[in-house]
Design a protein around this motif. Structure first.
Motif, PDB file in Angstrom:
ATOM      1  N   GLN A  19       0.831  -1.208   0.000  1.00  0.00           N
ATOM      2  CA  GLN A  19       0.000   0.000   0.000  1.00  0.00           C
ATOM      3  C   GLN A  19       0.862   1.252   0.000  1.00  0.00           C
ATOM      4  OE1 GLN A  19      -3.503   0.199  -0.274  1.00  0.00           O
ATOM      5  NE2 GLN A  19      -2.809   2.286  -0.746  1.00  0.00           N
ATOM      6  N   THR A  20       1.965   1.221   0.766  1.00  0.00           N
ATOM      7  CA  THR A  20       2.889   2.362   0.768  1.00  0.00           C
ATOM      8  C   THR A  20       3.490   2.557  -0.609  1.00  0.00           C
ATOM      9  OG1 THR A  20       3.419   2.023   3.105  1.00  0.00           O
ATOM     10  CG2 THR A  20       4.992   3.312   1.818  1.00  0.00           C
ATOM     11  N   ARG A  21       3.829   1.456  -1.277  1.00  0.00           N
ATOM     12  CA  ARG A  21       4.367   1.542  -2.638  1.00  0.00           C
ATOM     13  C   ARG A  21       3.355   2.187  -3.587  1.00  0.00           C
ATOM     14  NH1 ARG A  21       8.631  -1.642  -4.559  1.00  0.00           N
ATOM     15  NH2 ARG A  21       9.887  -2.614  -2.918  1.00  0.00           N
ATOM     16  N   VAL A  22       2.106   1.781  -3.500  1.00  0.00           N
ATOM     17  CA  VAL A  22       1.079   2.344  -4.376  1.00  0.00           C
ATOM     18  C   VAL A  22       0.911   3.842  -4.107  1.00  0.00           C
ATOM     19  CG1 VAL A  22      -1.396   2.328  -4.914  1.00  0.00           C
ATOM     20  CG2 VAL A  22      -0.148   0.164  -4.685  1.00  0.00           C
ATOM     21  N   ASP A  23       0.854   4.223  -2.830  1.00  0.00           N
ATOM     22  CA  ASP A  23       0.678   5.633  -2.492  1.00  0.00           C
ATOM     23  C   ASP A  23       1.889   6.467  -2.910  1.00  0.00           C
ATOM     24  OD1 ASP A  23      -1.864   5.392  -1.425  1.00  0.00           O
ATOM     25  OD2 ASP A  23      -1.153   5.009   0.603  1.00  0.00           O
ATOM     26  N   LEU A  24       3.095   5.910  -2.740  1.00  0.00           N
ATOM     27  CA  LEU A  24       4.286   6.669  -3.120  1.00  0.00           C
ATOM     28  C   LEU A  24       4.367   6.819  -4.634  1.00  0.00           C
ATOM     29  CD1 LEU A  24       6.820   8.145  -2.250  1.00  0.00           C
ATOM     30  CD2 LEU A  24       8.037   5.957  -2.243  1.00  0.00           C
ATOM     31  N   ALA A  25       4.052   5.755  -5.365  1.00  0.00           N
ATOM     32  CA  ALA A  25       4.026   5.860  -6.833  1.00  0.00           C
ATOM     33  C   ALA A  25       3.005   6.903  -7.270  1.00  0.00           C
ATOM     34  CB  ALA A  25       3.707   4.498  -7.449  1.00  0.00           C
ATOM     35  N   ALA A  26       1.860   6.921  -6.588  1.00  0.00           N
ATOM     36  CA  ALA A  26       0.841   7.932  -6.898  1.00  0.00           C
ATOM     37  C   ALA A  26       1.375   9.334  -6.643  1.00  0.00           C
ATOM     38  CB  ALA A  26      -0.407   7.684  -6.055  1.00  0.00           C
ATOM     39  N   CYS A  27       2.131   9.499  -5.565  1.00  0.00           N
ATOM     40  CA  CYS A  27       2.688  10.813  -5.239  1.00  0.00           C
ATOM     41  C   CYS A  27       3.640  11.273  -6.336  1.00  0.00           C
ATOM     42  CB  CYS A  27       3.388  10.744  -3.893  1.00  0.00           C
ATOM     43  SG  CYS A  27       3.809  12.357  -3.194  1.00  0.00           S
ATOM     44  N   ARG A 245      -8.432  10.792  -9.584  1.00  0.00           N
ATOM     45  CA  ARG A 245      -7.962  11.585 -10.731  1.00  0.00           C
ATOM     46  C   ARG A 245      -6.892  10.823 -11.506  1.00  0.00           C
ATOM     47  NH1 ARG A 245      -6.230  17.748  -9.915  1.00  0.00           N
ATOM     48  NH2 ARG A 245      -8.462  17.991 -10.258  1.00  0.00           N
ATOM     49  N   LEU A 246      -5.930  10.248 -10.765  1.00  0.00           N
ATOM     50  CA  LEU A 246      -4.881   9.464 -11.426  1.00  0.00           C
ATOM     51  C   LEU A 246      -5.459   8.248 -12.134  1.00  0.00           C
ATOM     52  CD1 LEU A 246      -1.932   9.435  -8.860  1.00  0.00           C
ATOM     53  CD2 LEU A 246      -2.063  10.707 -11.014  1.00  0.00           C
ATOM     54  N   ASP A 247      -6.380   7.551 -11.489  1.00  0.00           N
ATOM     55  CA  ASP A 247      -6.970   6.357 -12.099  1.00  0.00           C
ATOM     56  C   ASP A 247      -7.695   6.691 -13.398  1.00  0.00           C
ATOM     57  OD1 ASP A 247      -6.150   4.274 -10.392  1.00  0.00           O
ATOM     58  OD2 ASP A 247      -7.725   4.748  -8.938  1.00  0.00           O
ATOM     59  N   ARG A 248      -8.337   7.840 -13.454  1.00  0.00           N
ATOM     60  CA  ARG A 248      -9.024   8.234 -14.689  1.00  0.00           C
ATOM     61  C   ARG A 248      -8.028   8.517 -15.807  1.00  0.00           C
ATOM     62  NH1 ARG A 248     -12.400  11.069 -10.974  1.00  0.00           N
ATOM     63  NH2 ARG A 248     -11.202  12.991 -11.252  1.00  0.00           N
ATOM     64  N   ARG A 249      -6.855   9.004 -15.450  1.00  0.00           N
ATOM     65  CA  ARG A 249      -5.842   9.343 -16.449  1.00  0.00           C
ATOM     66  C   ARG A 249      -4.992   8.133 -16.833  1.00  0.00           C
ATOM     67  NH1 ARG A 249      -4.733  14.906 -16.849  1.00  0.00           N
ATOM     68  NH2 ARG A 249      -2.633  14.392 -17.607  1.00  0.00           N
ATOM     69  N   ASP A 250      -4.482   7.423 -15.828  1.00  0.00           N
ATOM     70  CA  ASP A 250      -3.562   6.305 -16.064  1.00  0.00           C
ATOM     71  C   ASP A 250      -3.339   5.586 -14.739  1.00  0.00           C
ATOM     72  OD1 ASP A 250      -1.560   4.527 -16.662  1.00  0.00           O
ATOM     73  OD2 ASP A 250      -0.080   6.030 -17.231  1.00  0.00           O
ATOM     74  N   SER A 251      -3.899   4.403 -14.602  1.00  0.00           N
ATOM     75  CA  SER A 251      -3.808   3.682 -13.338  1.00  0.00           C
ATOM     76  C   SER A 251      -2.575   2.800 -13.232  1.00  0.00           C
ATOM     77  CB  SER A 251      -5.066   2.807 -13.148  1.00  0.00           C
ATOM     78  OG  SER A 251      -5.133   1.815 -14.158  1.00  0.00           O
ATOM     79  N   SER A 252      -1.627   2.946 -14.153  1.00  0.00           N
ATOM     80  CA  SER A 252      -0.455   2.068 -14.146  1.00  0.00           C
ATOM     81  C   SER A 252       0.465   2.315 -12.958  1.00  0.00           C
ATOM     82  CB  SER A 252       0.337   2.232 -15.448  1.00  0.00           C
ATOM     83  OG  SER A 252       0.868   3.531 -15.582  1.00  0.00           O
ATOM     84  N   PHE A 253       0.266   3.398 -12.205  1.00  0.00           N
ATOM     85  CA  PHE A 253       1.074   3.614 -10.997  1.00  0.00           C
ATOM     86  C   PHE A 253       0.850   2.476 -10.003  1.00  0.00           C
ATOM     87  CE2 PHE A 253      -2.981   5.527  -9.909  1.00  0.00           C
ATOM     88  CZ  PHE A 253      -3.148   5.235  -8.563  1.00  0.00           C
ATOM     89  N   ARG A 254      -0.267   1.796 -10.117  1.00  0.00           N
ATOM     90  CA  ARG A 254      -0.595   0.694  -9.207  1.00  0.00           C
ATOM     91  C   ARG A 254       0.140  -0.597  -9.550  1.00  0.00           C
ATOM     92  NH1 ARG A 254      -4.995   1.856  -6.044  1.00  0.00           N
ATOM     93  NH2 ARG A 254      -6.266   3.660  -6.638  1.00  0.00           N
ATOM     94  N   ASP A 255       0.803  -0.652 -10.699  1.00  0.00           N
ATOM     95  CA  ASP A 255       1.472  -1.901 -11.140  1.00  0.00           C
ATOM     96  C   ASP A 255       2.734  -2.182 -10.338  1.00  0.00           C
ATOM     97  OD1 ASP A 255      -0.514  -2.142 -12.980  1.00  0.00           O
ATOM     98  OD2 ASP A 255       0.696  -1.432 -14.683  1.00  0.00           O
TER      99      ASP A 255
END
Length: 255
Positions: A19-27, A245-255
């Motif tokens: 979860q920290t990885r996903v949030d940091l990638a989102a940041c 907002r990120l998910d609507r644009r490009d959700s690949s940060f979650r990969d």
């Protein structure tokens, strides 16, 4: 990154670390989205949950818009990789972050940018001025650190830490902006407010008219008002919407 590689990383870490990885990638993606990134330079780091003094940081050479949860590199306080990764980090870039993480247990996230507005204000002798509501939130917990050249000197660490103290934000003179907080969401919100205050100041100064400063008495009560505005949630109030907002644009940060 392939699905198998992504799953391999996820399988090797705790749910809390993922979860920290996903949030940091989102940041990282949000910093790029708002235009605060500086090609592949500057960094955002986050403490890995679990108390091992391990941290996540960007792979050196990746644009912020390319960062994913799996591509983040796990390092110790010296910047050494503690988990197998095909990516390298910039050890010099981790110098600022490691100093703050070591000194501040509450600094779960350290966010540093070379934004154009931030650097411009950092070069002004009087720094950030009380010209806007945004500036008051930033000024309520803001320090300054004088420029000592590119951040490569270990001897600079204690001076950097002393200038930050227990504050949330630091203006690095002639260099840029830094925020730290108990969560990634809070560090991002603090940077959003600080960068906005810098932008407003520059535009107000460019207008050429006489500027109206906010009285000190109002600044003194701003922290309590900030908690009321965010219902005590801080960055957590805005973070879900930013992820949408990120998910609507490009959700690949979650990969």
């Amino acid at each position: 990154m392939t699905d198998s590689a992504k799953n391999s990383i996820r399988d090797q870490v705790s749910p809390q670390e993922w979860q920290t990885r996903v949030d940091l990638a989102a940041c990282y993606r949000l910093v790029a989205l708002y235009g605060w990134d500086d090609l592949v330079f500057t960094h955002i780091s986050a403490r890995v949950p679990g108390g091992d003094h391990h941290f996540l940081i960007n792979p050196y050479g990746f644009l912020f818009e390319e960062i994913t949860a799996s591509s983040l590199v796990k390092v110790d306080l010296r910047g050494n990789r503690v988990m197998e990764s095909p990516h390298m980090i910039n050890p010099a870039g981790f110098m600022i972050h490691s100093a703050i993480h070591a000194a501040r247990e509450d600094a779960q996230c350290v966010l540093h940018v070379h934004s154009i507005n931030g650097v411009a204000v950092s070069a002004q002798k009087n720094g950030l001025l009380p010209l806007s509501q945004q500036s008051l939130f930033a000024l309520a917990s803001l320090g300054y650190h004088d420029y000592e050249g590119v951040a490569l000197n270990e001897a600079e660490k204690p001076r950097l830490v002393a200038d930050l103290g227990e504050k949330t934000a630091l203006i690095l003179r002639n260099h840029g902006l830094l925020t730290c907080a108990p969560s990634i969401a809070d560090a991002f919100l603090a940077m959003y407010i600080l960068e906005s205050a810098c932008m407003i100041q520059l535009r107000a100064q460019a207008g050429g008219g006489e500027l109206v400063a906010i009285p000190d008495a109002i600044l003194a009560g701003i922290l309590a008002q900030a908690k009321a505005v965010t219902r005590g949630l801080g960055g957590a109030l805005a973070w879900p919407g930013l992820l949408r907002r990120l998910d609507r644009r490009d959700s690949s940060f979650r990969d």
